[in-house]
Design an enzyme around this catalytic site. Structure first.
Site, PDB file in Angstrom:
ATOM      1  N   ASP A 137      15.775 -18.805  26.778  1.00 55.50           N
ATOM      2  CA  ASP A 137      14.930 -19.581  27.678  1.00 55.50           C
ATOM      3  C   ASP A 137      15.724 -20.604  28.489  1.00 55.50           C
ATOM      4  O   ASP A 137      15.584 -20.685  29.711  1.00 55.50           O
ATOM      5  CB  ASP A 137      13.837 -20.294  26.867  1.00 55.50           C
ATOM      6  CG  ASP A 137      12.938 -21.139  27.743  1.00 55.50           C
ATOM      7  OD1 ASP A 137      11.972 -20.579  28.291  1.00 55.50           O
ATOM      8  OD2 ASP A 137      13.211 -22.345  27.899  1.00 55.50           O
ATOM      9  N   ALA A 165      10.291 -20.273  30.545  1.00 52.75           N
ATOM     10  CA  ALA A 165      10.730 -18.932  30.949  1.00 52.75           C
ATOM     11  C   ALA A 165      10.235 -17.879  29.975  1.00 52.75           C
ATOM     12  O   ALA A 165       9.781 -16.793  30.377  1.00 52.75           O
ATOM     13  CB  ALA A 165      12.255 -18.886  31.062  1.00 52.75           C
ATOM     14  N   ASP A 166      10.319 -18.155  28.682  1.00 51.90           N
ATOM     15  CA  ASP A 166       9.806 -17.229  27.667  1.00 51.90           C
ATOM     16  C   ASP A 166       8.314 -16.977  27.849  1.00 51.90           C
ATOM     17  O   ASP A 166       7.846 -15.831  27.879  1.00 51.90           O
ATOM     18  CB  ASP A 166      10.040 -17.799  26.268  1.00 51.90           C
ATOM     19  CG  ASP A 166      11.424 -17.525  25.736  1.00 51.90           C
ATOM     20  OD1 ASP A 166      12.085 -16.598  26.231  1.00 51.90           O
ATOM     21  OD2 ASP A 166      11.859 -18.246  24.819  1.00 51.90           O
ATOM     22  N   VAL A 167       7.562 -18.062  27.931  1.00 48.86           N
ATOM     23  CA  VAL A 167       6.102 -17.938  28.037  1.00 48.86           C
ATOM     24  C   VAL A 167       5.724 -17.269  29.352  1.00 48.86           C
ATOM     25  O   VAL A 167       4.824 -16.417  29.406  1.00 48.86           O
ATOM     26  CB  VAL A 167       5.442 -19.320  27.905  1.00 48.86           C
ATOM     27  CG1 VAL A 167       3.946 -19.237  28.180  1.00 48.86           C
ATOM     28  CG2 VAL A 167       5.679 -19.891  26.509  1.00 48.86           C
TER      29      VAL A 167
END
Length: 392
Positions: A137, A165-167
């Site tokens: 992330d 970024a992950d979500v």
């Protein structure tokens, strides 16, 4: 509890860490038959999701069933492909090359089930010069432009306080899978959809990114000030800080009236949008002198009553205690077999007929292995043999 609007879909979940599990959580929460596939104990750590009974893992993997299956073993892959025959979706977030080495890439899945939808999340894309890099992330936040516009001017790049970024990649992947399932209704064919942390991060930079692509303007750090809407930012009160968004002529006039500061409206340095942009730092100083006379809660109420957007700045415990947050039911209760009564984070999508349900807590590793394999047609002897040989 109802079956859920996605109950007709079976999702095979190969995901780890956060981006992939975030995507699958949408399907699990709306009733899909989600089968989380994990490595058998002692066969190597393929999960990398933190402590199983920690907050993060519990929040990501609710409403699923768990089986153990060693995909590095030929029989393990054979079992997986048997599950693929009747599945609708496979989701993975391995490094781009891993699925090909395991023999579970889209073309291989398609031969078994032409209707299958494969959702893939990687760090940087499925091909290109960075395709084989591991993605994290914070790396994506830096490469995707977010860290350059986050933080106080001059202090250096700052990461966002959440795994944005992950979500974001998980959300984009879930949307892509849903589009593919809708398209399948007319074509009868599945397809491979993919996204990456880097793509999601750039997409979520949105207007800041468009400032470069359209106007060739390079945004910098604006701290707590909105980069283009002025005055919008964090302002001092007698007992802390609040957010105020008083940009635009009519709202700014309401703001000046509400805090009894008509001089801020008539002062030529602040009288127009352009003047307020030019003299933003000075304007913020003058606003802070006046907002410091109020308590935070009183000023938030005063401004909202006057039609000026304003709000408190909460710690997590304060946020969940807020009456509107309670009304929105963003903390959902569930009973965990190991942790007892806990609360997990609700979905931010409201549906009047088919809301999501917190049906079950995160399962223990492999607790549904026999159940799922029997559903796939394996008898007790075959399952016992698989277990003996470390396939499950």
């Amino acid at each position: 509890m109802t079956a859920g609007p996605l109950a007709r879909f079976t999702v095979l979940d190969l995901t780890r860490v956060r981006a992939g599990p975030t995507a699958v959580r949408y399907f699990a929460d709306w009733g899909a038959n989600v089968i989380k596939i994990e490595m058998p104990p002692g066969a190597g750590d393929m999960d990398m999701g933190g402590p199983r009974h920690g907050p993060d893992f519990q929040n990501l993997h609710r409403n699923k069933r768990s089986i153990t299956l060693n995909l590095k073993e030929p029989d393990g892959r054979a079992v997986f492909m048997k599950l693929v025959e009747k599945a609708d979706v496979v989701v993975e977030n391995y490094r781009a090359d891993v699925k090909f080495r395991l023999g579970i890439d889209y073309e291989s899945l398609k031969k078994v089930n032409p209707r299958i939808v494969l959702g893939s999340i990687s760090g940087f894309g499925q091909d290109g010069p960075y395709a084989e890099r591991a993605g994290f992330d914070q790396i994506a936040q830096g490469m995707g432009g977010l860290m350059w516009v986050t933080g106080m001017p001059g202090q250096g790049p700052v990461r966002a306080g959440i795994a944005v970024a992950d979500v974001g990649a998980g959300l984009h992947c879930a949307i892509g899978i849903l589009i593919a399932l809708l398209e399948r209704e007319s074509s009868g064919q599945g397809q491979w959809i993919s996204t990456s942390l880097l793509q999601a991060m750039i997409s979520m930079c949105d207007f800041q990114a468009a400032r470069w692509t359209v106007a060739r303007d390079i945004p910098g750090q604006a701290g707590n000030n909105h980069p283009t809407s002025i005055p919008t930012g964090v302002f001092k009160t007698r007992d802390g800080y609040i957010n105020i968004a008083a940009s635009g002529g009519h709202i700014y006039r309401r703001f000046c009236k509400a805090i009894e500061a008509p001089e801020l409206e008539t002062d030529e340095r602040f009288a127009t949008d352009k003047a307020r942009a030019t003299n933003r730092d000075l304007l913020n100083e003058e606003i802070n002198k006046r907002t410091g006379r109020f308590g935070s809660a009183d000023l938030v109420k005063l401004l909202n009553d006057a039609g000026v957007p304003a709000g408190p700045i909460y710690k997590m415990d304060e946020m969940f205690a807020d009456p509107q947050v309670k009304h929105l039911k963003m903390a959902h209760p569930v009973k965990s077999p190991k942790l007892g009564d806990i609360e997990l984070i609700g979905q931010a999508i409201n549906m009047n007929r088919t809301p999501f349900e917190m049906r079950s807590a995160t399962p223990e590793q492999g607790v549904h292995t026999e159940e799922v394999l029997k559903e796939a047609g394996y008898d007790a002897a075959a399952i016992a043999d698989f277990r003996k040989r470390g396939v499950i």
